[in-house]
Design a protein around this motif. Sequence first.
Motif, PDB file in Angstrom:
ATOM      1  N   ALA A  72       0.836  -1.203   0.000  1.00 44.21           N
ATOM      2  CA  ALA A  72       0.000   0.000   0.000  1.00 44.21           C
ATOM      3  C   ALA A  72       0.870   1.251   0.000  1.00 44.21           C
ATOM      4  CB  ALA A  72      -0.921  -0.013   1.212  1.00 44.21           C
ATOM      5  N   LEU A  73       1.951   1.219   0.809  1.00 39.94           N
ATOM      6  CA  LEU A  73       2.796   2.416   0.919  1.00 39.94           C
ATOM      7  C   LEU A  73       3.575   2.697  -0.366  1.00 39.94           C
ATOM      8  CD1 LEU A  73       4.204   2.182   4.559  1.00 39.94           C
ATOM      9  CD2 LEU A  73       2.397   3.679   3.683  1.00 39.94           C
ATOM     10  N   THR A  79      -0.259  10.452  -0.970  1.00 38.64           N
ATOM     11  CA  THR A  79       0.308   9.895   0.266  1.00 38.64           C
ATOM     12  C   THR A  79      -0.792   9.547   1.261  1.00 38.64           C
ATOM     13  OG1 THR A  79       2.166  11.357  -0.096  1.00 38.64           O
ATOM     14  CG2 THR A  79       2.027  10.343   2.081  1.00 38.64           C
ATOM     15  N   ARG A  82      -2.466   6.445   0.237  1.00 39.37           N
ATOM     16  CA  ARG A  82      -1.605   5.265   0.437  1.00 39.37           C
ATOM     17  C   ARG A  82      -1.595   4.871   1.929  1.00 39.37           C
ATOM     18  NH1 ARG A  82       4.041   6.298  -2.039  1.00 39.37           N
ATOM     19  NH2 ARG A  82       3.438   8.398  -2.602  1.00 39.37           N
ATOM     20  N   SER A 305       7.818  -3.356  -3.319  1.00 42.06           N
ATOM     21  CA  SER A 305       7.141  -3.635  -2.036  1.00 42.06           C
ATOM     22  C   SER A 305       7.404  -5.080  -1.613  1.00 42.06           C
ATOM     23  CB  SER A 305       5.638  -3.420  -2.179  1.00 42.06           C
ATOM     24  OG  SER A 305       5.091  -4.361  -3.089  1.00 42.06           O
TER      25      SER A 305
END
Length: 637
Positions: A72-73, A79, A82, A305
């Motif tokens: 997700a980040l 931002t 996220r 990720s």
Amino acid sequence: MRDDHAWSAHDGAFTELGLRAMVLRLPHLLALTARLAHRADARALRMVVGAETGRGVAQAVAMVNLNGVLAALLGGGATTERLRGALPALLTVGLVAVAGAVLKSVSTMGTGRLEPKVERVATELYLRAAQRVEMAAVEDAEFHKRLESARFGAGAARRMIQYATSVINALLSLTAALAVLTALHPALLPLIVLMTLPSAWAALSVARRNYLSHLAWMQHARAGRMLSDLLTSAQAAAEIRVHGIGGFLLRHFRLMAEDSELEQTRLARLAARTGLVAALGTGAATLAAFGVLGWLLWSGAMALSVGGTAVIALRTGSGALESLVRQINYLHEEALFVGDLEHVQAEAAARAIPDRGRALPERLDEIRFEKVTFRYPGTDVPALRELDLVVPAGKIVALVGSNGSGKTTAVKLLSGLYTPDEGQVLVGGVPTDAVDRHALFSRVSTVGQDYFRWPFTARANIAIGRADAPLTEHRLDGAVRYADAEEVVREMPRGLDTLLARGYKGGHNLSGGQWQKLAIARARYRDGEILVVDEPTAALDAAAEQEVFAKIRNLAADGQTIVLITHRLHSVRHADLIYLMEHGRTVEHGTFRELMSPSAPGGFRALYELQRSQFQTEEETGRPSLPAQNGPAADGR
Ligand SMILES: Nc1ncnc2c1ncn2[C@@H]1O[C@H](COP(=O)(O)OP(=O)(O)OP(=O)(O)O)[C@@H](O)[C@H]1O
């Protein structure tokens, strides 16, 4: 003093310290630990297993959710979006961490509860086995060494709980990490192994070396402990001071300690070298692993990720694998000692005094030795050679003869402590090697030469004569009176409740003669049908000695069978039957009058005359002498 450890039940065990062998044995080790733990506290065991399983699951959940957080980040979008996307997974990670911490404390509590109980259960197994074996096993040096080694087993069983818990925990962590890594990219799996190999190799090498050293130096360590025990022993204290033995003992203690320091230094040097090589290996392997990971990311075979999660899973997984190897290793080492405990238990069971046997008749008519030959274990020279002897019930039978002629050995066979190698001892017509030996023991009371000075209260010292029956004050008073020990008891600071353990607070010491009176009271309290008295008066003064013999005569009049061993030949005048023993057989027997008659072979008469003349010479010269006070000894002792 280094041991050749040829006797060790661990022969070749260190060769099993290879990874493969250890992993193969893992289920057995875990089952062994679980069995002991189940026996000790099944509830605490369930608590530990439940908590550790929960922790493993929590770790897997945390790792999967961490992947979600990173995805997700590192994904696209604003931002805040996220962060919002990562929030559920982040919350789950937090909750799982809290659950993990709670489960860890539950596991710690369960382990703490289990450990002392497991140690107690294992110690009891060992002690129960040890106290039931035949005297022949007690005196067998090999068996004794194995007992000594098995003593470590109880402590090892305790430590096994901790290691087994860590093994379960590491296994679950590893499984979680492997599952996540497989899901991320299968190429990551060999990397874990690569990163773990050097430290696993180091742990195994060091453990193998330490274990070998432990085996080789076990005797040495025991001897060192013995020297330090001697230096603080109350029994040796007087001689150490008067003969100035302290310096000698200290010198040898230091020499031995220095030897083992050298060995410790050698092990530390080797461990440092192994650790250094392993650290270099781990460094190189980690570089290679991260190289592969970088290549996967660079070539686009793996998303960024996923790379983040992979790093975390790789670290967790390699940590878990390393811990697993180390913990299995510890578990394996401890299991060797617990294995000793199991071996000794099995051997003790095989050498135990049988539980069953032929019943003794209600009343014993006689005890008969028929051509009995007996050798102590590990000796070639027989202590008894074709011994023939009859002890009629309700009579006083005296065994006399020089030192080492076999008197004490004969009464040990009569009591059922040993069984003959050849011939038989018949008690009420039942041979002792077929009789219910525990039933025979229950018919015998003994006051041996080396009666035991129990480090308990005076009351317990007497009542221990019937340790498995409730204490009876009436019987206790009777025994004290019988042994003429009333004054001894009166003079003790707390009477019968005085603690007779030197070196303990409130502990009181008695003289040899006072102890002997307590031993006689103990035998009286036991009230066996057959009373064996081996040198009952050695430490008594002349008046007390006369008392004891008069009482022994009364007992026989009451129907008790007495077997009396003594060197005081004037004390056997009233015996119904006297046997003179030489070199393990009887050479003369009869009443005092018969043995002293001119038609007798004369061996007893000559001994008796020798004692009498010694006694008279001392009286004439007026020289005080110990034998004159206590009565002369047959062998001039
Ligand atoms: N536990 C033992 N192990 C090996 N040999 C033993 C043991 N006890 C006694 N012996 C040996 O057996 C023989 C007989 O000993 P025993 O103690 O029966 O003699 P004894 O007549 O009672 O002697 P004493 O008058 O000195 O008490 C001796 O040669 C002794 O060395």
